[in-house]
Design an enzyme around this catalytic site. Sequence first.
Site, PDB file in Angstrom:
ATOM      1  N   GLN A  14      10.147 -53.208  36.069  1.00  0.00           N
ATOM      2  CA  GLN A  14      10.397 -52.022  36.879  1.00  0.00           C
ATOM      3  C   GLN A  14      11.142 -52.398  38.158  1.00  0.00           C
ATOM      4  OE1 GLN A  14       5.962 -50.632  36.017  1.00  0.00           O
ATOM      5  NE2 GLN A  14       6.908 -49.204  37.437  1.00  0.00           N
ATOM      6  N   PHE A  58       4.194 -48.231  33.534  1.00  0.00           N
ATOM      7  CA  PHE A  58       2.978 -47.650  34.132  1.00  0.00           C
ATOM      8  C   PHE A  58       2.510 -48.398  35.368  1.00  0.00           C
ATOM      9  CE2 PHE A  58       2.829 -46.868  29.476  1.00  0.00           C
ATOM     10  CZ  PHE A  58       3.081 -45.514  29.522  1.00  0.00           C
ATOM     11  N   GLU A  62       5.825 -53.448  37.757  1.00  0.00           N
ATOM     12  CA  GLU A  62       6.433 -53.346  39.091  1.00  0.00           C
ATOM     13  C   GLU A  62       6.509 -54.746  39.691  1.00  0.00           C
ATOM     14  OE1 GLU A  62       4.879 -50.323  41.763  1.00  0.00           O
ATOM     15  OE2 GLU A  62       5.789 -51.274  43.494  1.00  0.00           O
ATOM     16  N   ARG A  64      -2.717 -46.782  49.758  1.00  0.00           N
ATOM     17  CA  ARG A  64      -2.617 -45.482  49.092  1.00  0.00           C
ATOM     18  C   ARG A  64      -4.010 -44.919  48.768  1.00  0.00           C
ATOM     19  NH1 ARG A  64       1.362 -41.913  47.025  1.00  0.00           N
ATOM     20  NH2 ARG A  64       3.143 -43.262  47.413  1.00  0.00           N
ATOM     21  N   ARG A 101      -0.168 -46.439  37.566  1.00  0.00           N
ATOM     22  CA  ARG A 101       0.014 -44.987  37.747  1.00  0.00           C
ATOM     23  C   ARG A 101      -1.011 -44.355  38.698  1.00  0.00           C
ATOM     24  NH1 ARG A 101       1.562 -41.690  32.271  1.00  0.00           N
ATOM     25  NH2 ARG A 101       3.041 -40.245  33.189  1.00  0.00           N
ATOM     26  N   PHE A 103      -1.461 -45.699  41.760  1.00  0.00           N
ATOM     27  CA  PHE A 103      -1.332 -46.739  42.784  1.00  0.00           C
ATOM     28  C   PHE A 103      -2.469 -46.692  43.801  1.00  0.00           C
ATOM     29  CE2 PHE A 103       1.226 -49.084  46.053  1.00  0.00           C
ATOM     30  CZ  PHE A 103       1.752 -50.072  45.253  1.00  0.00           C
ATOM     31  N   THR A 108       4.993 -45.740  50.546  1.00  0.00           N
ATOM     32  CA  THR A 108       4.368 -45.707  51.863  1.00  0.00           C
ATOM     33  C   THR A 108       4.963 -46.789  52.773  1.00  0.00           C
ATOM     34  OG1 THR A 108       2.587 -47.123  51.080  1.00  0.00           O
ATOM     35  CG2 THR A 108       2.247 -44.755  50.928  1.00  0.00           C
ATOM     36  N   ALA A 129       6.240 -45.297  42.419  1.00  0.00           N
ATOM     37  CA  ALA A 129       5.847 -44.265  43.379  1.00  0.00           C
ATOM     38  C   ALA A 129       6.359 -42.881  42.959  1.00  0.00           C
ATOM     39  CB  ALA A 129       6.334 -44.622  44.793  1.00  0.00           C
ATOM     40  N   GLU A 169       3.244 -39.651  38.447  1.00  0.00           N
ATOM     41  CA  GLU A 169       1.856 -40.060  38.646  1.00  0.00           C
ATOM     42  C   GLU A 169       0.851 -38.918  38.873  1.00  0.00           C
ATOM     43  OE1 GLU A 169       3.536 -42.695  41.722  1.00  0.00           O
ATOM     44  OE2 GLU A 169       1.942 -44.071  41.155  1.00  0.00           O
TER      45      GLU A 169
HETATM   46  N1  MTE Z   1       5.974 -42.391  31.701  1.00  0.00           N
HETATM   47  C1  MTE Z   1       6.227 -43.193  30.645  1.00  0.00           C
HETATM   48  N2  MTE Z   1       6.497 -42.632  29.460  1.00  0.00           N
HETATM   49  N3  MTE Z   1       6.165 -44.548  30.753  1.00  0.00           N
HETATM   50  C2  MTE Z   1       5.870 -45.157  31.949  1.00  0.00           C
HETATM   51  O1  MTE Z   1       5.841 -46.388  32.026  1.00  0.00           O
HETATM   52  N4  MTE Z   1       5.262 -44.854  34.322  1.00  0.00           N
HETATM   53  C3  MTE Z   1       4.645 -43.955  35.294  1.00  0.00           C
HETATM   54  C4  MTE Z   1       5.350 -42.604  35.299  1.00  0.00           C
HETATM   55  N5  MTE Z   1       5.490 -42.109  33.960  1.00  0.00           N
HETATM   56  C5  MTE Z   1       5.589 -44.331  33.084  1.00  0.00           C
HETATM   57  C6  MTE Z   1       5.691 -42.927  32.904  1.00  0.00           C
HETATM   58  C7  MTE Z   1       4.638 -44.482  36.659  1.00  0.00           C
HETATM   59  S1  MTE Z   1       3.421 -45.551  37.113  1.00  0.00           S
HETATM   60  C8  MTE Z   1       5.565 -44.096  37.580  1.00  0.00           C
HETATM   61  S2  MTE Z   1       5.509 -44.653  39.184  1.00  0.00           S
HETATM   62  C9  MTE Z   1       6.669 -43.189  37.224  1.00  0.00           C
HETATM   63  O2  MTE Z   1       6.645 -42.795  35.854  1.00  0.00           O
HETATM   64  C10 MTE Z   1       7.986 -43.891  37.534  1.00  0.00           C
HETATM   65  O3  MTE Z   1       9.089 -43.166  37.157  1.00  0.00           O
HETATM   66  P1  MTE Z   1       9.720 -42.002  38.065  1.00  0.00           P
HETATM   67  O4  MTE Z   1       9.718 -42.497  39.456  1.00  0.00           O
HETATM   68  O5  MTE Z   1      11.066 -41.848  37.496  1.00  0.00           O
HETATM   69  O6  MTE Z   1       8.831 -40.822  37.872  1.00  0.00           O
HETATM   70  N1  HPA Z   2       3.786 -46.699  45.290  1.00  0.00           N
HETATM   71  C1  HPA Z   2       4.166 -47.455  44.256  1.00  0.00           C
HETATM   72  N2  HPA Z   2       4.633 -48.662  44.373  1.00  0.00           N
HETATM   73  C2  HPA Z   2       4.728 -49.172  45.611  1.00  0.00           C
HETATM   74  C3  HPA Z   2       4.348 -48.438  46.730  1.00  0.00           C
HETATM   75  C4  HPA Z   2       3.852 -47.132  46.567  1.00  0.00           C
HETATM   76  O1  HPA Z   2       3.493 -46.416  47.511  1.00  0.00           O
HETATM   77  N3  HPA Z   2       4.543 -49.222  47.796  1.00  0.00           N
HETATM   78  C5  HPA Z   2       5.018 -50.387  47.318  1.00  0.00           C
HETATM   79  N4  HPA Z   2       5.135 -50.365  46.001  1.00  0.00           N
HETATM   80 MO1  MOS Z   3       4.000 -46.500  39.386  1.00  0.00          MO
HETATM   81  S1  MOS Z   3       2.084 -47.266  39.603  1.00  0.00           S
HETATM   82  O1  MOS Z   3       4.233 -46.444  41.129  1.00  0.00           O
HETATM   83  O2  MOS Z   3       4.829 -47.903  38.889  1.00  0.00           O
END
Ligand code: MTE
Ligand code: HPA
Ligand code: MOS
Length: 749
Positions: free
Chosen positions: A191, A222, A226, A304, A336, A338, A434, A503, A706
Amino acid sequence: MKNIDSISHVTGRSLYVDDIPVRTGTLYGVVFPSPTAHGRIIRLDTSGAEALDGVAAVLTASDIPGKNQIGGIVPDEPLFAEEKVVFNGQPLALVVARDEHTARKALRHIRAEIEEMEAVTDAREAHQRGMLLVPPSTFRMGEVETAWDQCEHIVEGSTESGGQEHLYIETQGSYAYMMENGHLKIRSSTQGPTHVQKAASGVLGVPMHRVEVDVTRLGGGFGGKEDQATAYACMAALAAQKLNRPVKVILHRMDDMRMTGKRHPYSADFKIGLNKELKIIAYKATFYQNGGAAADLSPAILDRSLFHSTNSYFIPNTEVTAYSCRTHLPPNTAFRGFGGPQGMFIMESAIAKAAHQLKVPARVIQQKNFLRENDRFQYGQVARNVNIGKCFRLMDKTWQMEKIAEEVARFNVKNETEKKGLAIMPVCFGISFTNRSMNQARALVHIYQDGSVGISTAAIEMGQGVNTKLLQVAAQTLSISAERVKVETTNTTRVSNTSPTAASSGADLNGKATEIACNQLINRLRKTAAGILKADWKQISLKDEWVLVEGRRSKLTWEELVKTAHLDRVCLSEQGHYATPLVHFDRETARGEPFAYHAYGTAALVARVDCIRGNYSFDKVLIVHDFGNSMNIDIDMGQVEGALAQGMGWMTMEEVSYDAKGRLLSNSLSTYKVPDIYSVPADLQCIPLPARGPKAAILRSKAVGEPPLMYGIGAYFAIQNAIMAFNPDYEPDFNAPMTAEKVLMRLYA
Ligand code: MTE
Ligand code: HPA
Ligand code: MOS
């Protein structure tokens, strides 16, 4: 618009790291993990493995030309253990061989002599021994200690919430190979490509420009990728550089489960005070986060938990302190939500306990304390466009909570061996990293001579549909057909210094950057069109692949315009840079305005418990979610459903368990139970709250990745209410997950 990956996903044509056609001479790396959780390394003898036919090398800490360090926030995590091991499964060496089978065979020939030391696996115990990853954090507002006097009811208690395995379908993995002149290319399932690039450059002792990281897509992240994809990318990179051969490192499922960190388990103590009218006047809590053996992202996750410690309620006097405890478990990491879900579970537990003692339904307390416009969060930010009350009212109007409660009560009177329970779960989740500096992104947009368009951003596609959303942004902003737009891989050479896709802000940050780049290109093209059409450029607009003059269609098409612009030597490429305006937060004073906006929603969950066996299922989950003005409701609904299932799994059946020596017991899918198709609620409905959406959200479509996970927290309380209907002696306790075994014990406690 359909998810652009849907056809290639279901036909098996999408490419993951292990699908990349391998280059001639590719070697395979397998990690040698520490057999113990804590100990001093006396001797590590790899000679037996190295002597084996087909083994190219066994790499350890001493083979690292740069720094043996991959820690993200705190430099406390070696790539390979040196002198001591601090968790079971910690990488000690990488066997690199001509094929995976040979590498695995060679593992058995490595001799590790480790003087075992006592392992601490419990957060509270670590806290008592002063084992902290970072200094504690406290958020406070008002005067908690004097506020107890104004409270009619004071309730205290403790909670536990468990870990959670990410179980991305694609395990951690990476493929690295040398290009010319010491340039290294890493294909990684990460990620955070920039984090991989930076850590690899540190490990290899080369500048960042020598390392190019490229990501096509992830089979799920998920949060688990990261930070924690980095180690395996660095190992592949190290071996590739050392041996000058392409090297692939892909974890087997059981190794992935054993070696990587998970959602943080939390232990907590709370004290909550309410007045006669059931207004929550004071809330005091202490959180013990089980951080594992290295900091990883734990400090940010801890923050968080504090940001979301009062969920969607206004509480005038709060004081919450959180400890990030160092234990001998794999470093726990982003998952997801966090840390938000952990903080909210504690708040909801406090409300549930108060409700039980006061003999009122929890929903009465919840409703009376919902945030209102201009209320202040405990971190100083003023709440604006608060939609929690609106979501609840629409949910109530649509499905009538009192009617559902009566149905549940009637069912419980009629049935002896099956009981139902209703719970409401409100969610308020802040959108933005954050850490202020992370709220930035860039997009590189090329218009090719034929009018087709390629966009590169920092966003990682991991199943959440961000590429589809970015494509929509480009097509809509340029007003061209979606078929003309291609979303390129995520690559550190094309788009640099990127934040991880995390995030929930991937679509917002990268979408805004794309929008900016596209608008810059349009303005340039309008000037070209003005020249051709002999008009003022301000009269020119582009719509549906036509050039308009003062709103009327001219004879000039998108394709002709682009072709002419190119011949006229107009630059058809542009980079957009976006930094979220206003957001800031001062960790010292715990005050600021960290979030661009908040996402809201409410869910009603009805559980049905089999009081002979302890099994349960869900009759209903009814949700009103605030998507703002959703730009892709199919994708967003998919995010709600997936997140809900994941949240319910965390709260009900997913039980990460380690033995006292820090060895993972739930290390496969036969010992770790995740929700499957049979766990889906019989009646699952989600309706969008009609809303305009905030300007800070891309096309006013709120971040959705999330927030819906936290609806799953309601599953715990729905089951708990069903148990109480069967066993009036059961004193509610808060120890998630509520597995079927635990339900059975509580039914007959
Ligand atoms: N959805 C799918 N299908 N697969 C994933 O790995 N990760 C989640 C969410 N939805 C995830 C998911 C998490 S932890 C985050 S932070 C967000 O997607 C990240 O993507 P976005 O910022 O584009 O929403
Ligand atoms: N969310 C998800 N990932 C992060 C954050 C947060 O607030 N800060 C640093 N990594
Ligand atoms: Mo999502 S836990 O911020 O990758």
